[in-house]
Design an enzyme around this catalytic site. Sequence first.
Site, PDB file in Angstrom:
ATOM      1  CE1 TYR A  54      25.920  95.270  19.875  1.00  0.00           C
ATOM      2  CE2 TYR A  54      26.163  96.571  17.880  1.00  0.00           C
ATOM      3  CZ  TYR A  54      25.730  95.437  18.517  1.00  0.00           C
ATOM      4  OH  TYR A  54      25.115  94.464  17.792  1.00  0.00           O
ATOM      5  CG  ASP A  87      24.040 102.968  21.979  1.00  0.00           C
ATOM      6  OD1 ASP A  87      22.962 102.685  22.536  1.00  0.00           O
ATOM      7  OD2 ASP A  87      24.626 102.191  21.208  1.00  0.00           O
ATOM      8  CE  LYS A 121      20.632  94.411  20.483  1.00  0.00           C
ATOM      9  NZ  LYS A 121      21.749  95.342  20.570  1.00  0.00           N
ATOM     10  NE  ARG A 150      13.900 106.417  -0.673  1.00  0.00           N
ATOM     11  CZ  ARG A 150      13.897 107.732  -0.974  1.00  0.00           C
ATOM     12  NH1 ARG A 150      14.439 108.606  -0.166  1.00  0.00           N
ATOM     13  NH2 ARG A 150      13.340 108.147  -2.090  1.00  0.00           N
TER      14      ARG A 150
HETATM   15  C1  LIG Z   1      22.540  95.946  19.663  1.00  0.00           C
HETATM   16  C2  LIG Z   1      23.173  97.255  19.914  1.00  0.00           C
HETATM   17  C3  LIG Z   1      23.413  98.148  18.869  1.00  0.00           C
HETATM   18  C4  LIG Z   1      23.102  97.828  17.418  1.00  0.00           C
HETATM   19  O1  LIG Z   1      21.739  97.607  17.237  1.00  0.00           O
HETATM   20  P1  LIG Z   1      21.140  96.750  16.011  1.00  0.00           P
HETATM   21  O2  LIG Z   1      19.685  96.920  16.194  1.00  0.00           O
HETATM   22  O3  LIG Z   1      21.654  95.348  16.157  1.00  0.00           O
HETATM   23  O4  LIG Z   1      21.662  97.392  14.771  1.00  0.00           O
HETATM   24  C5  LIG Z   1      23.980  99.373  19.173  1.00  0.00           C
HETATM   25  N1  LIG Z   1      24.327  99.689  20.442  1.00  0.00           N
HETATM   26  C6  LIG Z   1      24.120  98.853  21.471  1.00  0.00           C
HETATM   27  C7  LIG Z   1      24.523  99.276  22.836  1.00  0.00           C
HETATM   28  C8  LIG Z   1      23.548  97.603  21.248  1.00  0.00           C
HETATM   29  O5  LIG Z   1      23.358  96.766  22.274  1.00  0.00           O
END
Ligand SMILES: *Cc1c(COP(=O)(O)O)cnc(C)c1O
Length: 384
Positions: free
Chosen positions: A105, A177, A202, A51
Amino acid sequence: MSDDRNRFETLAVHGGEPRPASNGSVVHPIYQGTVFETAPGSSVDDVRYIRLGTNPSQRHLHDRLAALEDAEAAVATASGMAAITTALHSVLGAGDHLIAAGTFYGGTHRFLVEHAGRLGWSIDVVDPADHEEWRKALRPTTKAFLVETITNPLIRVGDLAGVARFAREHGLTSVIDNTFATPVVFRPHRIGFDLVCHSATKALNGHSDIAAGVVTGSAERIASVASVLSAYGGSLDPHAAFLLARGLKTLALRVKAQNANALAIAEFLASHQKVAQVTYPGLASHPDHARAASLFDGFGSVLSFRPVGGVAAAERLMKSLRLPYTASSLGGVESLVVRPAAVGGHSGATSVEAEGVAEDLIRFSAGIEAAEDLIADFAVALDT
Ligand SMILES: *Cc1c(COP(=O)(O)O)cnc(C)c1O
């Protein structure tokens, strides 16, 4: 082996890999264990526990991710949302204020709207290109500035260098992000961002088979992110860490192929009489094209477009496509299409951006198929 004189393709394979390799193994092994022996005289900081993110597979992944984002340190999380919320928790407390630029997002938007207030955070949403709005939003309690590299699904690029500079000038932590760009296209630490977050679900993993997130930054900032993460319990499972480290090896190849496919499809759609509008920063017609061209290496894997004929035409087109799946994620090796207005929460758009999202807008996430095959598929589907 994180020699930053190497090019990105080389870093993707070798960056952060231990040399000599563990037991000579070219592939870093999976340590699935939850806990490891502590040597006599070791301190709490030496505890290796799953953890805490200090299992050797987790640590190996952290070294790899830090090398790729040009950062001192990295920490992996159980999802992209865990990365973003943990990064924000590491800088904001009750009574603090956040400036959030642009649109977010869907998951991030929901967190900001439904949860941040309950934590005692206040938020101002500003235009990511309007410095005057940023100045007006500034308060004595402002601690952080949050932005996305490329917004979704309208694919806008804000004044990112301006955001990093503004945050520095006013003593704010800048958080970005970088999911839609990946470090292949853009490395935000290079222009002064403090914390870089990713949904590694992604393109970083790229194979649509794990959930994971990443935060990178200075060793000091990442120590504080990791401390919040271990308190809330969102570390990444070592097996997922192994898969993500494997996915990273082909990151440069995959993202370049995706960028090339997205550009080819964007150009094809832009020249097609049954397409009313194409939004992709790689097209000269995009309002942020010049900014994207100066900041990025490539324009990303996601575009959006509106077919002639409204929602019915959009639905027909998506049903007729044989290669892209109709699904709402992005960054995987397989191409995807989605109609953001149809999947609720505008597939990630905020209500602010949602106002500008047409019902017939289709988002395309390029995979690594042959561009010719994708174009042929679109050509047939558009004529159906
Ligand atoms: C998918 C996504 C997230 C969230 O990611 P998860 O792995 O689904 O929690 C955050 N920001 C962007 C731009 C995304 O495409």
